[in-house]
Design a protein around this motif. Sequence first.
Motif, PDB file in Angstrom:
ATOM      1  N   GLY A   1       1.818   6.390  -7.064  1.00 42.22           N
ATOM      2  CA  GLY A   1       0.725   7.272  -7.494  1.00 42.22           C
ATOM      3  C   GLY A   1       1.065   8.742  -7.318  1.00 42.22           C
ATOM      4  O   GLY A   1       0.849   9.548  -8.222  1.00 42.22           O
ATOM      5  N   VAL A   2       1.599   9.108  -6.155  1.00 36.46           N
ATOM      6  CA  VAL A   2       1.959  10.508  -5.902  1.00 36.46           C
ATOM      7  C   VAL A   2       3.078  10.949  -6.833  1.00 36.46           C
ATOM      8  O   VAL A   2       3.037  12.038  -7.414  1.00 36.46           O
ATOM      9  N   ALA A   3       4.097  10.088  -7.020  1.00 36.27           N
ATOM     10  CA  ALA A   3       5.212  10.428  -7.911  1.00 36.27           C
ATOM     11  C   ALA A   3       4.721  10.594  -9.349  1.00 36.27           C
ATOM     12  O   ALA A   3       5.162  11.504 -10.060  1.00 36.27           O
ATOM     13  N   SER A   4       3.793   9.750  -9.776  1.00 33.80           N
ATOM     14  CA  SER A   4       3.245   9.862 -11.133  1.00 33.80           C
ATOM     15  C   SER A   4       2.512  11.179 -11.328  1.00 33.80           C
ATOM     16  O   SER A   4       2.651  11.829 -12.367  1.00 33.80           O
ATOM     17  N   VAL A   5       1.725  11.564 -10.350  1.00 31.21           N
ATOM     18  CA  VAL A   5       0.989  12.831 -10.455  1.00 31.21           C
ATOM     19  C   VAL A   5       1.957  14.003 -10.486  1.00 31.21           C
ATOM     20  O   VAL A   5       1.783  14.952 -11.270  1.00 31.21           O
TER      21      VAL A   5
ATOM     22  N   GLY B   1       0.808  -1.211   0.000  1.00 29.21           N
ATOM     23  CA  GLY B   1       0.000   0.000   0.000  1.00 29.21           C
ATOM     24  C   GLY B   1       0.841   1.260   0.000  1.00 29.21           C
ATOM     25  O   GLY B   1       0.545   2.226  -0.709  1.00 29.21           O
ATOM     26  N   ALA B   2       1.917   1.257   0.790  1.00 32.52           N
ATOM     27  CA  ALA B   2       2.817   2.415   0.823  1.00 32.52           C
ATOM     28  C   ALA B   2       3.508   2.599  -0.523  1.00 32.52           C
ATOM     29  O   ALA B   2       3.641   3.727  -1.013  1.00 32.52           O
ATOM     30  N   ALA B   3       3.929   1.502  -1.135  1.00 32.10           N
ATOM     31  CA  ALA B   3       4.590   1.583  -2.443  1.00 32.10           C
ATOM     32  C   ALA B   3       3.616   2.093  -3.512  1.00 32.10           C
ATOM     33  O   ALA B   3       3.986   2.933  -4.343  1.00 32.10           O
ATOM     34  N   ALA B   4       2.383   1.604  -3.493  1.00 30.39           N
ATOM     35  CA  ALA B   4       1.384   2.067  -4.467  1.00 30.39           C
ATOM     36  C   ALA B   4       1.079   3.545  -4.269  1.00 30.39           C
ATOM     37  O   ALA B   4       0.928   4.292  -5.243  1.00 30.39           O
ATOM     38  N   THR B   5       0.994   3.982  -3.025  1.00 31.28           N
ATOM     39  CA  THR B   5       0.776   5.399  -2.749  1.00 31.28           C
ATOM     40  C   THR B   5       1.937   6.236  -3.260  1.00 31.28           C
ATOM     41  O   THR B   5       1.735   7.280  -3.899  1.00 31.28           O
ATOM     42  N   PHE B   6       3.169   5.789  -3.023  1.00 29.91           N
ATOM     43  CA  PHE B   6       4.349   6.506  -3.492  1.00 29.91           C
ATOM     44  C   PHE B   6       4.355   6.600  -5.013  1.00 29.91           C
ATOM     45  O   PHE B   6       4.608   7.674  -5.575  1.00 29.91           O
TER      46      PHE B   6
END
Length: 175
Positions: A141-145, A134-139
Amino acid sequence: MEQRTDLRPRDPGVEDDVRPADADRETRRQQWLRRWEERHRHDRWGWRRRLRTDPRAYRIYRIVVGVVGTLLVLLGASTGWLPGPGGIPLTLLGLAVLASEFFWAHRLLGWARERAHEFAGWTRTLPRWARVLGAAATFVGVASVIVLGLLVGFGVPAWVPDDVTAWLVRLPGVD
């Protein structure tokens, strides 16, 4: 003196605290309102306590608090889609400003705080691999945005290889 049947701590500064065990005497809303009024009667800031003595100044103060809090909530809602911290922190800040003077905002902020604590408790029950995923997916996602926002705002940098540039310019808004 009446002995307490519940072992929960009392709110500091509130002499006659009402707990849900006494729900037959007062509704839940009346309990909230009573605590709210009690806390405001014993306001820890002297300048606000003095301000409450002048009805006209206090009305103006409440209007200013309402306008500032509403502007922060609206600003948070309008910047929520932008990369970076904008939406949620600004919205919560606006709600906190409103909660300093308005009972409904105080209740809403308390509700949001309870949901955040429930979510945090739920995440602690997950296995370690799920929390890491979950932390990796959040990272990601935020980095992509953030990267997409930089590409839309400034275009593709010259140092990016031509094959990657050809792929990136097909994204909407990227030149």
